[in-house]
Scaffold this active site. Structure first.
Site, PDB file in Angstrom:
ATOM      1  N   CYS A 223       0.825  -1.220   0.000  1.00 45.77           N
ATOM      2  CA  CYS A 223       0.000   0.000   0.000  1.00 45.77           C
ATOM      3  C   CYS A 223       0.855   1.264   0.000  1.00 45.77           C
ATOM      4  CB  CYS A 223      -0.979  -0.009   1.173  1.00 45.77           C
ATOM      5  SG  CYS A 223      -0.244   0.106   2.822  1.00 45.77           S
ATOM      6  N   HIS A 276      -2.553   1.310   6.851  1.00 40.54           N
ATOM      7  CA  HIS A 276      -2.919   1.278   5.437  1.00 40.54           C
ATOM      8  C   HIS A 276      -3.055   2.700   4.899  1.00 40.54           C
ATOM      9  CE1 HIS A 276      -4.331  -0.525   1.776  1.00 40.54           C
ATOM     10  NE2 HIS A 276      -5.395   0.254   1.770  1.00 40.54           N
ATOM     11  N   HIS A 288      -5.941   2.111  -4.317  1.00 38.52           N
ATOM     12  CA  HIS A 288      -4.974   1.580  -3.355  1.00 38.52           C
ATOM     13  C   HIS A 288      -4.549   0.178  -3.752  1.00 38.52           C
ATOM     14  CE1 HIS A 288      -8.053  -0.738  -0.615  1.00 38.52           C
ATOM     15  NE2 HIS A 288      -8.453  -0.724  -1.859  1.00 38.52           N
TER      16      HIS A 288
END
Length: 318
Positions: A223, A276, A288
């Site tokens: 990520c 994240h 993402h």
């Protein structure tokens, strides 16, 4: 006189720079703790597609905590220590509080090189790969592939023609690139400030690419490797990890989100540690690279698995 020359030669040797000598170098938490199936990522040259496509979900999940980051062909690294056939390096250009020289970790010794010839051309124009991946070719006919390199790989330009570019490599002489795969700059500082839409367009070019823990390349992203690399390709260096990305940049309230902002998610319903990051693309959506079960995707934040863990947002565009 001989003593003076010896001292000068010694000083020059001490100033030698070390560079990544494979298309994408995986940087491990500990030396020699890898598995047999990791062999394609430990060789020179590496076989990144063979490696990632051979792994099961459990194989990919094992990488969490064992693989720390990656570095691209030609990147500079600082050697910190050696242990047998492994060296601990810090990856230049990946800011982290873990080490002032860059992101630290262990790599096979034969995946890095000291190259006086490559070092001498570091002030040349730079060819930066803009395609998700691109082929380096042995000759200007662009017929015989040497290796496949990643998006955001940056190599010194030796010569430039209408449809192709000759570049230097760390240890394998000069190679050729199709000009459609690169942008050429006199200096990295000459990369123009991107618009928010520029960032989104770049991020969208990786839609469907499988997630790879610690990945920072067109062969697979995690990520924060995704957001770090998209921004860096546009001349903006941000921290490597999501937890640090969340601490820096201009803080943005959720109701004031703009396209290109980074949005962060945390444990304990958004109140714990950041784990994240995604890029806001407007209309309540983000793009993402979510986890080892998934690929780069767009989702409506409030309808996603992250709906109840929103933490904060940072703006890195000037």
């Amino acid at each position: 006189m001989e003593d003076i020359m010896w001292e000068l030669e010694k000083e020059m040797q001490n100033e030698k720079q070390t560079y990544v000598d494979v298309s994408v170098m995986s940087v491990w938490a500990e030396p020699a703790q890898t598995r047999e199936l990791d062999a394609p990522a430990l060789s020179n040259p590496v076989q990144p597609w063979e490696w990632t496509e051979s792994m099961t979900l459990d194989d990919k999940l094992w990488l969490v905590g064992n693989l720390d980051t990656q570095a691209l062909y030609g990147m500079e690294v600082e050697v910190l220590e050696e242990e047998g056939e492994w060296v601990k390096v810090a990856v230049d250009g990946q800011p982290t509080p873990l080490h002032e020289e860059g992101y630290p970790g262990w790599v096979p010794k034969d995946q890095i090189t000291e190259s006086a010839s490559f070092q001498r051309v570091q002030d040349n124009d730079i060819a930066s790969i803009t395609s998700p991946t691109a082929s380096l070719f042995e000759g200007k006919a662009l017929e015989t592939e040497s290796i496949e390199v990643s998006f955001n790989t940056r190599l010194p330009v030796i010569s430039e023609q209408a449809e192709k570019v000759e570049v230097a490599t760390p240890s394998d002489g000069n190679k050729w690139l199709d000009k459609e795969d690169v942008s050429v700059y006199e200096d990295i500082d000459d990369i123009s400030t991107p618009s928010a839409n520029d960032l989104v367009e770049t991020a969208e070019s990786f839609m469907g690419l499988p997630y790879l823990w610690a990945g920072v390349s067109g062969f697979g992203f995690d990520c924060s490797g995704f957001t770090h690399t998209v921004y860096k390709a546009h001349g903006i260096t941000i921290p490597r990890d999501s937890s640090v990305q969340a601490q820096e940049g201009e803080k943005v309230e959720r109701e004031n989100l703009q396209v290109g902002d980074l949005v962060f998610f945390a444990r304990n319903g958004g109140t714990g540690d950041v784990h994240h990051v995604g890029m806001y693309v407007g209309n309540g959506e983000m793009i993402h690279s979510p986890n080892s079960r998934s690929t780069v995707e767009k989702v409506v934040i409030n309808e996603s698995d992250y709906a109840d863990s929103y933490h904060s947002a940072s703006r890195y565009l000037p």
